[in-house]
Design a protein around this motif. Structure first.
Motif: not given
Length: 342
Positions: A103, A105, A107-109, A111-112, A213, A216-217, A226, A228
């Motif tokens: 990932l 980002d 922040k995404e790491y 998060k997941w 994740g 999404d990326q 986006e 999903r």
């Protein structure tokens, strides 16, 4: 002279699969193997199916002389992997099989995966390891982040269709079944034979699976908006294999044409005739991916089915394919073995 290879985490399933594949490579030599809990043991003791190979004994990571290594495969758990890779020599080529660098980002790491990233400098230089779509970046990379096995399967099913604009992007349903080796080799109660056999179950239901994740990326970057997907994975009582059934809005003929165009020159991507569907039996133990397309009885909808071996093309085979690129070897070297059947 053969490329000198280290495998960290060689006592796990993906580590053993790497050793099995590298043993077929004429230009690679395994010079170091680590297995923290099994340090001092031979690979024959840990994996008797590899007893015919002349391999170094398992050791601890800190005992390896990385100055004598050209490329390092890191098959360690997430979080552990980033902490190890952060301290490896700056010039060492590395392929990570964990989730730690997939990932982009941080922040995404977090998060997941639930913890802050501990190797941000390395994360910035990491190249996503889905070979067919990042081939040139991988060729020039020092650090490659192998994909999740579920994430790879879903992307083989959807990337060409998103790129070609032949499917709707708002109601994609991805239903995936994975063999138990995808859960790793650690002892867990739900993976005991009596708990797992004679049935299968959904898990991470409702959008909590970490491979989302990656979806999404990657899908959002492809579409420029986006995207999903609705994703439900299932654990099935099989040792190996992933079968993904993907429900999309679009014409089956156009979808099939998009796959044929995208994968025409790919040695490991096999597009079946329109209307045929793949089986995990037909890719077992191989680096091949089989892709099928069937039109639905509901007009304007189609079904895409993809099968691959989670330990080979989904993980260790993909890693070796990337290593071949990074080391200037033929991309298919040691990977053209036919699937095992039955």
């Amino acid at each position: 002279m053969a490329h000198r290879i280290a495998v960290l985490g060689a006592s796990g399933y993906t580590g053993a699969e790497l050793v099995r594949l590298i043993a077929l490579h004429p230009n690679m030599e395994i010079t170091a193997l680590s297995g923290e809990r099994k340090a001092g043991m031979s690979m024959a003791e840990v994996f008797p199916h590899l007893r015919h190979l002349d391999l170094p004994r398992l050791t601890r990571i800190e005992e390896i002389d990385f100055a004598q290594v050209d490329l390092c495969f890191c098959a360690l758990p997430h979080k552990t992997s980033q902490e190890v890779i952060r301290d490896l020599p700056a010039g060492l080529k590395i392929i990570d099989l964990s989730a730690d660098f997939r990932l982009r980002d941080p922040k995404e790491y977090r998060k997941w995966y639930g913890n802050p990233h501990a190797a941000l400098d390395q994360q910035e230089e990491a190249v996503y390891g889905l070979t067919e779509f990042y081939r040139e970046e991988i060729r020039a990379a020092r650090l490659v982040a192998g994909t999740g096995c579920n994430a790879a399967t879903g992307q083989y099913a959807l990337r060409p269709l998103i790129s070609a604009g032949v499917i709707g992007l708002d109601r994609i349903i991805l239903d995936l079944k994975c063999g138990v080796s995808g859960a790793g080799r650690s002892l867990r109660e739900n993976l005991l034979h009596a708990e797992l056999s004679e049935g299968y179950n959904a898990y991470a239901v409702g959008g909590t699976h970490r491979h989302l994740g990656e979806f999404d990326q990657e899908f959002s970057a492809l579409a420029g908006r986006e995207v999903r997907v609705q994703f439900t994975p299932h654990l099935v009582p099989a040792n190996r294999g992933i079968l993904a059934t993907v429900y999309v809005e679009g014409a089956a003929e156009a979808i099939h044409d998009a796959f044929r165009a995208a994968y025409a020159d790919e040695p490991f991507l096999q597009v079946l005739p329109l209307g045929e569907t793949p089986s995990t039996h037909h890719v077992r133990g191989s680096n091949f991916v089989h892709v099928g397309v069937v039109g639905d009885r509901i007009e304007g909808r189609a079904i895409v089915i993809v099968a691959l071996d989670n330990l080979t093309k989904g993980s260790s085979g993909q890693a070796l394919q990337n290593a071949n690129l990074m080391l200037g070897e033929k991309e298919t070297e040691a990977l053209m073995m036919p699937p095992l059947f039955p």
